[in-house]
Design a protein around this motif. Structure first.
Motif, PDB file in Angstrom:
ATOM      1  N   CYS A  42       0.848  -1.198   0.000  1.00  0.00           N
ATOM      2  CA  CYS A  42       0.000   0.000   0.000  1.00  0.00           C
ATOM      3  C   CYS A  42       0.888   1.254   0.000  1.00  0.00           C
ATOM      4  O   CYS A  42       1.747   1.407   0.867  1.00  0.00           O
ATOM      5  CB  CYS A  42      -0.912  -0.002   1.226  1.00  0.00           C
ATOM      6  SG  CYS A  42      -2.098   1.360   1.206  1.00  0.00           S
ATOM      7  N   PRO A  43       0.716   2.164  -0.971  1.00  0.00           N
ATOM      8  CA  PRO A  43       1.553   3.372  -1.024  1.00  0.00           C
ATOM      9  C   PRO A  43       1.163   4.377   0.065  1.00  0.00           C
ATOM     10  O   PRO A  43       0.186   4.178   0.791  1.00  0.00           O
ATOM     11  CB  PRO A  43       1.256   3.930  -2.428  1.00  0.00           C
ATOM     12  CG  PRO A  43      -0.093   3.412  -2.772  1.00  0.00           C
ATOM     13  CD  PRO A  43      -0.252   2.097  -2.074  1.00  0.00           C
TER      14      PRO A  43
ATOM     15  N   ASN B 192      -0.132   7.290  -0.271  1.00  0.00           N
ATOM     16  CA  ASN B 192      -1.505   7.723  -0.553  1.00  0.00           C
ATOM     17  C   ASN B 192      -2.307   6.486  -0.965  1.00  0.00           C
ATOM     18  O   ASN B 192      -2.149   5.993  -2.082  1.00  0.00           O
ATOM     19  CB  ASN B 192      -1.500   8.764  -1.677  1.00  0.00           C
ATOM     20  CG  ASN B 192      -2.911   9.246  -2.001  1.00  0.00           C
ATOM     21  OD1 ASN B 192      -3.869   8.908  -1.296  1.00  0.00           O
ATOM     22  ND2 ASN B 192      -3.046  10.012  -3.065  1.00  0.00           N
TER      23      ASN B 192
ATOM     24  N   ALA C 279      -5.145   5.919  -2.056  1.00  0.00           N
ATOM     25  CA  ALA C 279      -5.979   6.036  -3.265  1.00  0.00           C
ATOM     26  C   ALA C 279      -5.221   5.589  -4.513  1.00  0.00           C
ATOM     27  O   ALA C 279      -5.833   5.247  -5.537  1.00  0.00           O
ATOM     28  CB  ALA C 279      -6.466   7.470  -3.434  1.00  0.00           C
ATOM     29  N   ASN C 280      -3.868   5.567  -4.439  1.00  0.00           N
ATOM     30  CA  ASN C 280      -3.049   5.144  -5.584  1.00  0.00           C
ATOM     31  C   ASN C 280      -2.711   3.659  -5.549  1.00  0.00           C
ATOM     32  O   ASN C 280      -1.816   3.214  -6.270  1.00  0.00           O
ATOM     33  CB  ASN C 280      -1.735   5.950  -5.616  1.00  0.00           C
ATOM     34  CG  ASN C 280      -1.983   7.428  -5.837  1.00  0.00           C
ATOM     35  OD1 ASN C 280      -2.971   7.799  -6.470  1.00  0.00           O
ATOM     36  ND2 ASN C 280      -1.117   8.275  -5.301  1.00  0.00           N
TER      37      ASN C 280
ATOM     38  N   ASN D  81      -2.358  -0.053  -6.384  1.00  0.00           N
ATOM     39  CA  ASN D  81      -2.405  -0.737  -7.682  1.00  0.00           C
ATOM     40  C   ASN D  81      -2.573  -2.239  -7.454  1.00  0.00           C
ATOM     41  O   ASN D  81      -1.729  -2.871  -6.817  1.00  0.00           O
ATOM     42  CB  ASN D  81      -1.117  -0.451  -8.459  1.00  0.00           C
ATOM     43  CG  ASN D  81      -1.128  -1.070  -9.855  1.00  0.00           C
ATOM     44  OD1 ASN D  81      -2.142  -1.623 -10.289  1.00  0.00           O
ATOM     45  ND2 ASN D  81      -0.018  -0.975 -10.553  1.00  0.00           N
TER      46      ASN D  81
ATOM     47  N   SER E 158       7.436  -2.847  -3.310  1.00  0.00           N
ATOM     48  CA  SER E 158       6.303  -2.428  -4.146  1.00  0.00           C
ATOM     49  C   SER E 158       5.537  -3.606  -4.726  1.00  0.00           C
ATOM     50  O   SER E 158       4.505  -3.410  -5.355  1.00  0.00           O
ATOM     51  CB  SER E 158       6.797  -1.538  -5.284  1.00  0.00           C
ATOM     52  OG  SER E 158       7.719  -2.234  -6.078  1.00  0.00           O
TER      53      SER E 158
ATOM     54  N   LYS F  72      -8.798  -2.394  -2.709  1.00  0.00           N
ATOM     55  CA  LYS F  72      -8.697  -1.180  -3.529  1.00  0.00           C
ATOM     56  C   LYS F  72      -9.944  -0.306  -3.344  1.00  0.00           C
ATOM     57  O   LYS F  72      -9.853   0.922  -3.242  1.00  0.00           O
ATOM     58  CB  LYS F  72      -8.534  -1.558  -5.001  1.00  0.00           C
ATOM     59  CG  LYS F  72      -8.370  -0.354  -5.926  1.00  0.00           C
ATOM     60  CD  LYS F  72      -8.405  -0.754  -7.376  1.00  0.00           C
ATOM     61  CE  LYS F  72      -8.337   0.477  -8.278  1.00  0.00           C
ATOM     62  NZ  LYS F  72      -8.471   0.127  -9.701  1.00  0.00           N
TER      63      LYS F  72
ATOM     64  N   CYS G 218      -9.974   1.487  -0.078  1.00  0.00           N
ATOM     65  CA  CYS G 218      -9.047   2.625  -0.078  1.00  0.00           C
ATOM     66  C   CYS G 218      -9.740   3.875  -0.637  1.00  0.00           C
ATOM     67  O   CYS G 218      -9.413   4.993  -0.262  1.00  0.00           O
ATOM     68  CB  CYS G 218      -7.809   2.307  -0.920  1.00  0.00           C
ATOM     69  SG  CYS G 218      -6.674   1.148  -0.138  1.00  0.00           S
ATOM     70  N   ARG G 219     -10.701   3.668  -1.553  1.00  0.00           N
ATOM     71  CA  ARG G 219     -11.477   4.783  -2.115  1.00  0.00           C
ATOM     72  C   ARG G 219     -12.600   5.208  -1.174  1.00  0.00           C
ATOM     73  O   ARG G 219     -12.834   6.391  -0.960  1.00  0.00           O
ATOM     74  CB  ARG G 219     -12.089   4.369  -3.458  1.00  0.00           C
ATOM     75  CG  ARG G 219     -11.098   4.259  -4.593  1.00  0.00           C
ATOM     76  CD  ARG G 219     -11.716   3.572  -5.801  1.00  0.00           C
ATOM     77  NE  ARG G 219     -12.963   4.186  -6.232  1.00  0.00           N
ATOM     78  CZ  ARG G 219     -13.770   3.640  -7.141  1.00  0.00           C
ATOM     79  NH1 ARG G 219     -13.462   2.485  -7.690  1.00  0.00           N
ATOM     80  NH2 ARG G 219     -14.870   4.257  -7.499  1.00  0.00           N
TER      81      ARG G 219
END
Length: 585
Positions: A194-195, A197, A199-200, A202, A375, A404, A407-408
């Motif tokens: 998980c990055p 942010n 929301a990014n 992948n 990553s 995902k 996360c949104r």
């Protein structure tokens, strides 16, 4: 004078080419479209929920799929009917947007159309039904907002317990009983990649490696990549390694133009070979001097280059897939170099360890990167058959897509059909105050499809379950759903069965849109198909069996006539001619 046979047709026949098909009106167009959509939803409906049944689908390439994943089923079915294709497109949009809820999309759309058929037969016009359905879906979205669990909008996506809570129902719908083993694996893998942010996030950063043998309890998460290939040379393990990646292969580069070398003596031949060796050694030594301990090749590895890699203690890996090579570069932070040359410090990647391990009898290369930021994470799945592994992979994909989505938007609503019954109750109350009440009431009834299907798939009495749910919700218990294990109605907050708000929202919106689109169609006009015979045409181009048999017999008589001509005297020729004349008759 023009005869009657030469006169052009009337109406649409005079406008379109010969061979077209034209269907119009309620019976021919609307009801037939509804029937096709109902058949498609009937296929996927029995796969809804934790106790959903598997479908055995064999596609046009003879590949076998044993799954209860609706997105896979409808993609491999190759649906031809234009109206049913609209439902497939809605399910595909749901799968791409959210990654889960495709079955609910198709099943609910089919139920809406089935209720619309009842209204049409009662005398309502499709336009009235569409207006009622549009009002109903707008009201549904309002009610869904009210049903959201308070405080669920604030969530730490790196908190494993909260992730597990939201992911559990999505994974359980694919692998009921295994969710307590799978969810922690998927949650670990997602949190690792998980990055900053969220929301990014992948989904491509969570990979799945399927290894035959063992069982699900042997599955693990690797912080890095698992390559299903062995190392090329004899060096099988390197710690704290710098990595050089060459996309064009590790070998002597050939010239672009053809050249001819004239060698006059044995001494010149020996020097020519030595020069080539010296050049390869110089290149490999330059890579070793840069600090690299591992060389990754995207193409062939030459024998001479491998020899010098062994001399300079360099581990060699070969990755043929360019997509896998890109992921490897993303994992290690390396830059792929086009041809064999000395890499700069910026172009080198890093891994904590690169080692060859044996999993279930197969040798794999594990690239771990635990200390530095990682990553890519890989879930190593173990199972007894390919079909089981494929289904486990689909469950993992659903879990990753759910992560995902959270996360949104992390809001949750009650699961286990509690939300659907509450929506049905409130929409029925709403229908009494609005115009178009028949369509809105039928829309409300359509929500009963979810508890009815869940109960039927679990072998319970659907009528008893639905009446019990309505009784509980009438008393104000809006979180009461179905406990499928005990076959009773219970509060889902104690069972910890929650659905993501965003998944339910998009599924219901896409279902209503697809149903209204199908109802708006009043004519189907199909042009004559282009091209030659279809792929599924029978051998013989559609000729009847009798004609084929006569052709075979004629071929036999011809061949027999040649045999007679060579083997016997020409006295038998009249008999052969008589046979041919009889056959032609």
């Amino acid at each position: 004078m023009i005869g009657l046979g030469a006169m052009p047709g009337y109406g649409i026949q005079s406008m379109l080419k010969e061979g077209h098909r034209h269907l119009s009106g309620l019976e021919e167009a609307v009801l037939k479209n509804i029937d096709a959509c109902r058949e498609l939803s009937a296929i996927t409906r029995t796969s809804l929920g934790p106790n959903g049944m598997n479908k055995m689908v064999i596609n046009h390439l003879d590949k076998l799929f044993v799954t209860n994943d609706a997105a896979t089923i409808v993609n491999e079915l190759e649906v031809q009917h234009p109206a049913a294709k609209l439902l497939v497109l809605a399910a595909r949009a749901q799968q791409e947007e959210i990654g889960d809820g495709a079955n609910l999309t198709i099943s609910f759309a089919g139920e809406l159309l089935e209720k619309a058929e009842e209204l049409i037969r009662m005398g309502l016009h499709p336009s009235e039904i569409i207006i009622g359905y549009t009002k109903a879906i707008n009201k549904t979205i309002e009610v869904l907002e009210d049903l959201v669990e308070k405080g669920s909008e604030n969530m730490d996506v790196r908190n494993k317990e909260e992730v597990f809570l939201r992911m559990r129902s999505a994974v359980a719908s694919k692998q009921f009983g295994q969710e307590d083993v799978l969810c922690p694996l998927v949650a670990d893998a997602c949190i690792q990649v998980c990055p900053k942010n969220p929301a990014n996030f992948n989904v491509d950063n969570v990979r799945v490696a399927k290894m035959l043998g063992g069982g699900l309890h042997n599955s693990t998460v690797v912080c890095g990549m698992v390559l299903k290939t062995d190392a090329v040379g004899s060096i099988k393990r390197v710690e704290k390694a710098k990595i050089a990646v060459f996309a064009g292969g590790v070998d002597t580069s050939a010239t672009e133009t053809k050249g001819t070398v004239l060698i006059h003596s044995a001494e010149q031949l020996e020097n020519y070979a030595k020069t080539e060796e010296a050049k390869v050694e110089e290149l490999i030594k330059a890579v070793a001097d840069s600090g690299a301990k591992v060389i990754v090749s995207g193409a062939a590895v030459g024998d001479m280059a491998l020899h010098f890699c062994e001399r300079y203690k360099l581990m060699v890996l070969k990755i043929s897939s360019k997509f896998e090579l890109r992921r490897f570069c993303r994992t290690t932070g390396a830059v792929a170099i086009l041809k064999l040359s000395q890499p700069s410090a910026d172009e080198l990647g890093y891994a904590d360890s690169v080692s060859v391990e044996e999993i279930g009898g197969a040798r794999v290369t594990v690239v771990k990167n635990e200390e530095g930021g990682n990553s890519v994470a890989t879930v190593v799945l173990r199972g007894s058959t390919d079909s089981i592994l494929d289904d486990l992979e689909r469950a993992v994909d659903d879990g990753v897509n759910t992560y995902k989505s959270m996360c949104r938007d992390s809001r949750i609503i009650p699961g286990a059909a509690a939300t659907e019954i509450e929506l049905a109750k409130r929409l029925k109350e709403f229908s009494l105050k609005e115009t178009g009440q028949y369509a809105i009431a039928k829309f409300a009834e359509s929500f009963e499809m979810v508890p009815r299907t869940l109960a039927e798939n679990a072998g319970l009495s659907a009528m008893d379950i639905i009446s019990s749910l309505y009784a509980e919700h009438a008393n104000g218990n809006s979180k009461v759903g179905i406990d499928l294990e005990e076959g009773a109605c219970k509060d889902v907050s104690t069972l910890k069965i929650w659905d993501l708000y965003i998944t339910k929202l998009f599924a219901l919106k896409y279902s209503a849109d697809a149903a209204c689109t199908v109802l708006r169609v009043d004519q189907i006009i199909m042009a004559k198909p282009a091209g030659g015979p279809r792929r599924d045409a029978q051998p013989g181009g559609g000729m009847d069996e009798d004609y084929c048999r006569r052709l075979q017999t004629r071929a036999y008589v011809y061949s027999h006539s040649y045999e007679c001509a060579y083997a016997q005297s020409f006295d038998d020729a009249p008999f052969i001619n008589e046979s041919m004349i009889a056959l032609n008759r």
